[in-house]
Structure formats: structure tokens, C-alpha cells
Design a protein around this motif. Structure first.
Motif: not given
Length: 204
Positions: A98-111, A124-128
């Protein structure tokens, strides 16, 4: 807060994650990314009712007459949905480290990213949500890549046709070569549909 009250750090377990509109490929990828980052267990919400509550693998598969007046709880003939394919990819393809990740600043996107053998795989996905976000992979030298050069990335799409719609496999959208410098590479991903998820893979 735990340390201030001298409380133990025990495993977290989220019961019934994902509202109905979030139970699409993009939402599933977003939740997987968060749960992996925070070492959290999660039980996916099941928003069906009556006999359907115990059918459809909690909304991850479909079958003939699903969602209609002709629905039969005892009938067979199941098929996978687009969201099912996200969980399948996560389970079977994202083995390794597992690699280290950081989600988007707005919380709407993550990997969620793994290094599997000689391949980095990023789900990756958006929070719908719809929108465009950047993905940046840093410290490429740790993967044995040069600090500048080019990387060929393969993109897979996890489409969503409907709640019970059949999706037999992710869609291979082909390859794009990105040039980079400074030991990192950046590309963007656009969610024209709030339901679709994506995976990116590159070798090193």
C-alpha cells in the motif's frame, strides 16, 4: 482526543457506509480509499427491503426483472454491476504494498494506490460528484524510475448503467504517455458522470 484522555487506539468499524446515491463505482472507490488510509473496517449499507434485502449481494449484482413488479426473490441468473467491478479490482488487482496517499483538499476526490510487483495501480473516485481533480505521484525514484522522463499510463473506466445494470468488465480506455520532471508526475481526471470510477496503472 484519544491521547488527551489516555484512551486506547482500537480498530474503527463503520456500520452501513454509503448512502443510496453514493453506492455507485465512484462512491465505492472513494470509501475504499478512506478506509485504507485510516485502517478502518466498513460494512456497506444495504438500502433494499423485504425479500430484496437478502438478495443482490447488498446491491452489487443484478438479475432479470430486478426492480420491477415481476421480481422474484428465488430466481437466479445474476450478473455484476459497475460497483461490483470496483470491489473486484480492489480485491484481486491491488495486492502488494500500500502506498501513501492524500485525498483532495475539498474532500470530494480520493485515491487508493498499491505497488504490485513492477506496477503501480491507482483506484480513484469522487464522492459521487462531478468535477476535475489532479493526481500527482511523487518520489518516483523510490520505484526505480529516473527523476525525469516519461511514463505510459493505462486508464480503466468502471461505468455505471443503473442500479441493477450489467457491467461485465472495466473498460480499457487505452494508454497515454506523460512527460515529467522533479521526481513527480501529474495528470488530471475528469468526472463528467458522478457515478464513474477510474483506475490508472503504470510499470516501473
Amino acid at each position: 482526543m484519544l491521547s488527551s484522555y489516555n484512551l486506547p487506539n482500537r480498530p474503527n468499524n463503520v456500520n452501513e457506509y454509503g448512502t443510496g446515491p453514493e453506492q455507485v463505482p465512484s462512491g465505492a472507490a472513494w470509501y475504499i480509499s478512506r478506509f485504507e488510509r485510516y485502517d478502518t473496517l466498513g460494512l456497506r449499507g444495504n438500502w433494499l427491503s423485504t425479500t430484496a434485502l437478502h438478495d443482490f449481494l447488498a446491491g452489487l449484482v443484478g438479475k432479470p426483472n430486478a426492480g420491477t413488479s415481476a421480481y422474484s426473490a428465488t430466481a437466479g441468473g445474476y450478473w455484476p454491476t459497475g460497483e461490483f467491478q470496483v470491489y473486484k479490482y480492489y480485491h484481486l488487482n491491488q495486492t502488494g504494498t500500500r502506498l501513501g496517499t492524500t485525498g483532495s483538499a475539498d474532500g470530494g476526490f480520493d485515491v487508493y494506490a498499491t505497488n504490485t510487483g513492477s506496477t503501480v495501480k491507482i483506484l480513484c473516485g469522487s464522492k459521487a460528484k462531478t468535477g476535475t481533480w489532479d493526481i500527482t505521484v511523487t518520489n518516483l525514484k523510490s520505484l526505480g524510475l529516473p527523476s525525469s522522463g516519461s511514463i505510459t499510463i493505462t486508464t480503466y473506466e468502471f461505468p455505471w448503467t443503473s442500479e441493477f445494470g450489467e457491467v461485465d468488465t472495466p473498460v480499457n480506455l487505452g494508454q497515454v504517455t506523460h512527460t515529467y520532471a522533479g521526481d513527480s508526475v501529474t495528470w488530471w481526471v475528469k468526472f463528467s458522470s458522478s457515478s464513474t470510477a477510474y483506475a490508472f496503472e503504470f510499470s516501473h
